[in-house]
Design an enzyme around this catalytic site. Structure first.
Site, PDB file in Angstrom:
ATOM      1  N   GLU A  42      -6.072  -7.811  -1.666  1.00  0.00           N
ATOM      2  CA  GLU A  42      -7.387  -7.193  -1.848  1.00  0.00           C
ATOM      3  C   GLU A  42      -8.531  -8.075  -1.378  1.00  0.00           C
ATOM      4  O   GLU A  42      -9.413  -8.454  -2.153  1.00  0.00           O
ATOM      5  CB  GLU A  42      -7.584  -6.801  -3.324  1.00  0.00           C
ATOM      6  CG  GLU A  42      -6.567  -5.777  -3.790  1.00  0.00           C
ATOM      7  CD  GLU A  42      -6.883  -5.200  -5.155  1.00  0.00           C
ATOM      8  OE1 GLU A  42      -7.815  -5.686  -5.820  1.00  0.00           O
ATOM      9  OE2 GLU A  42      -6.207  -4.244  -5.558  1.00  0.00           O
ATOM     10  N   GLU A  99       0.452  -1.913  -5.413  1.00  0.00           N
ATOM     11  CA  GLU A  99      -0.026  -1.807  -6.797  1.00  0.00           C
ATOM     12  C   GLU A  99      -0.415  -0.368  -7.098  1.00  0.00           C
ATOM     13  O   GLU A  99      -1.043   0.294  -6.261  1.00  0.00           O
ATOM     14  CB  GLU A  99      -1.272  -2.668  -7.057  1.00  0.00           C
ATOM     15  CG  GLU A  99      -1.004  -4.127  -7.190  1.00  0.00           C
ATOM     16  CD  GLU A  99      -2.256  -4.946  -7.473  1.00  0.00           C
ATOM     17  OE1 GLU A  99      -3.202  -4.433  -8.123  1.00  0.00           O
ATOM     18  OE2 GLU A  99      -2.296  -6.103  -7.034  1.00  0.00           O
TER      19      GLU A  99
HETATM   20  C1  BG6 Z   1      -6.201  -5.169  -8.631  1.00  0.00           C
HETATM   21  C2  BG6 Z   1      -5.747  -6.591  -8.640  1.00  0.00           C
HETATM   22  O1  BG6 Z   1      -7.518  -5.148  -8.233  1.00  0.00           O
HETATM   23  O2  BG6 Z   1      -6.237  -4.453  -9.798  1.00  0.00           O
HETATM   24  C3  BG6 Z   1      -5.046  -7.022  -9.910  1.00  0.00           C
HETATM   25  O3  BG6 Z   1      -4.973  -6.910  -7.516  1.00  0.00           O
HETATM   26  C4  BG6 Z   1      -5.763  -6.404 -11.096  1.00  0.00           C
HETATM   27  O4  BG6 Z   1      -4.994  -8.409  -9.949  1.00  0.00           O
HETATM   28  C5  BG6 Z   1      -5.633  -4.900 -10.990  1.00  0.00           C
HETATM   29  O5  BG6 Z   1      -5.346  -6.858 -12.341  1.00  0.00           O
HETATM   30  C6  BG6 Z   1      -6.253  -4.145 -12.130  1.00  0.00           C
HETATM   31  O6  BG6 Z   1      -7.593  -4.482 -12.267  1.00  0.00           O
HETATM   32  P1  BG6 Z   1      -8.200  -4.869 -13.667  1.00  0.00           P
HETATM   33  O7  BG6 Z   1      -9.593  -5.272 -13.389  1.00  0.00           O
HETATM   34  O8  BG6 Z   1      -8.103  -3.657 -14.509  1.00  0.00           O
HETATM   35  O9  BG6 Z   1      -7.334  -5.987 -14.166  1.00  0.00           O
END
Ligand code: BG6
Length: 479
Positions: free
Chosen positions: A170, A379
């Site tokens: 990201e 993800e």
């Molecule tokens: C992504 C990241 O942006 O989203 C992760 O790669 C992150 O590291 C995930 O934890 C969820 O975002 P958040 O802010 O809810 O933890």
């Protein structure tokens, strides 16, 4: 049963789950590890939810064997994790720390023994603080060489055992939050510096992909991009234009560079007028063009809906919801271009993230149409409050619903003709959410860790863990 009109998922589909070093490992100052930008940032009062840090996180560094055991029992086909640069080179470059190599080497061996494909992320936001102090980290071109050397060390160490690699996680998020919103380290709010630091990150990404071809010729590498497809709020042409420029500036600005080595023209013109375009030096264009990825890594959580945003009195950067108090986030945008707005067709989580499985299908189709690259969904998942009931039971049906609908969207996209390599649920265990503490949970496995007090960090399988086990077992036939 899978719907008869849907194509089955390919054999060998990588049913996975993911994590990142800073969010799970802990052991922040053990075995020769150096200090990262996040180790420092979290110590500044008011930066994270209730002052949480990754000092202990969920102690994966000491419990990785137990965690891999849980993955094996689940039947996981792939596990995506990141390497902490500061474990390998405590000061970012120089002498290798053998203990750091040993940790990841053991983790990789353990995964392979369990028949789980390791997917290694080179950079998931934890920059060696020494490089930040010495030359400003991503703001200097020196980072290209240092990031490449660090990556080559990992290619040499693990290239024969790891086939799938993610270069930068990201890039759009760590540069935007780090240099435009000042919400991540180094806490800067400056458009020009943001675009310049981001340009260096693109060059470093391309340079590492170039080196990969020499060192791991049989491997596959790509960046993980946080793609939130843009929708216009209405058919008003002003909203259409707002959504189109949002798509260019928030997404094509990165994905075009990854896939083609070129910045999108309309967005470039817009930024030129604002005098914030990055300085491009001789050789940059060639470097970018040569560093093409094997796949587009897609981190998908939600879509975004846009409407026009006036130049005078329009909204700019806004507060994020980091507390889980529904409705506490504010619309954000760029004056004169676009702003986000609620989409009345979509439900939202307690952190105000839109729940939109069709958005995943749309994202996948857009990537296929524009770039013609296979996609690794690196993800996708749901951050929510989880409650541990008596007897150690966590009934996260809302997470099952979320993942089920997104798996269905994947099946639809495969039917549409998109080539998808795998699907990594964020996250395997609960972990530290950078700005949201431990209460925003994503895991298939619950970890007894909280913002305050000391806890035993024990692992409990959630209902979603058992559900996902069957999804994997049936290769998505039963969801
Ligand atoms: C992504 C990241 O942006 O989203 C992760 O790669 C992150 O590291 C995930 O934890 C969820 O975002 P958040 O802010 O809810 O933890």
């Amino acid at each position: 049963m899978i719907h008869p009109t849907l194509a089955p998922l390919p054999k060998g589909f990588l049913w996975g789950a993911a994590s990142a070093a800073y969010q799970v490992e802990g052991a922040w100052n053990e075995d020769g590890k150096g200090v990262s930008n996040w180790d420092k940032f979290v110590r500044i009062p008011g930066k994270t939810f209730k002052g949480t840090t990754g000092d202990i996180a969920v102690d994966h560094y000491h419990r990785y064997r137990e965690d891999v055991q849980l993955m094996a029992e689940l039947g996981l086909k792939a596990y995506r994790f990141s390497v902490a640069w500061t474990r390998i080179f405590p000061d970012g470059r120089g002498k290798v720390n053998p203990k750091g190599i040993e940790f990841y080497s053991n983790l990789i061996d353990e995964l392979r023994k369990a028949g789980i494909e390791p997917i290694l992320t080179l950079y998931h936001w934890d920059l060696p603080q020494a490089l930040q102090d010495e030359y400003g980290g991503w703001e200097s071109r020196q980072i290209i060489e240092d990031f490449t050397n660090y990556s080559i060390e990992l290619f040499k160490q693990f290239g024969s055992r790891v086939k799938y690699w993610v270069s930068l996680n990201e890039q759009n998020i760590f540069t935007m939050l780090g240099y435009r919103a000042a919400a991540h380290p180094p806490g800067v709010k400056d458009e020009k510096r943001f675009y310049q630091a981001n340009h260096h990150a693109s060059l470093a990404n391309a340079s590492v992909i170039g080196a990969f071809r020499t060192h791991v010729p049989d491997g596959k590498i790509g960046p993980s991009f946080a793609y939130s497809p843009a929708y216009p709020l209405t058919a008003n042409p002003e909203d259409i234009l707002a959504a189109e420029i949002a798509e260019e500036l928030n997404s094509h600005w990165w994905m075009d560079v990854y896939a083609w080595g070129k910045y999108p023209k309309v967005a470039w013109k817009a930024l030129e007028r604002k005098r914030v375009v990055p300085i491009i030096e001789e050789g940059d264009a060639q470097l970018l063009e040569a560093g093409r990825p094997d796949f587009m890594g897609l981190n998908y959580y939600q879509s975004s809906t846009y409407e026009k945003n006036p130049l005078e009195g329009g909204v700019g950067q806004a507060e994020m919801n980091t507390t889980g108090k529904k409705g506490s986030s504010k619309d954000a945008g760029i004056q004169g271009m676009f702003k986000t707005v609620a989409n009345s067709y979509l439900e939202r989580t307690n952190w105000d993230w839109n729940i939109d499985p069709d958005g995943l299908r749309i994202a996948l189709r857009r990537i296929e149409s524009r770039y013609k690259l296979p996609v690794l969904i690196s993800e996708n998942g749901l951050g929510e409050f989880d409650e541990e009931k008596e007897g150690g039971i966590i009934e996260d049906d809302y997470r099952i619903d979320y993942i089920r609908s997104h798996v269905k969207a994947i099946q639809e996209a495969v039917t549409d003709g998109v080539k998808i390599l795998g699907y990594c649920i964020w996250s395997f265990t609960d972990l530290l959410s950078w700005l949201n503490g431990f209460q925003k949970r994503y895991g298939l496995v619950y970890v007894n860790q909280h913002e305050e007090g000391e806890h035993d960090l024990s692992r409990i399988k959630k209902k979603s863990y058992y559900w996902y086990k069957n999804v994997i077992h049936t290769n998505g036939e039963e969801i």
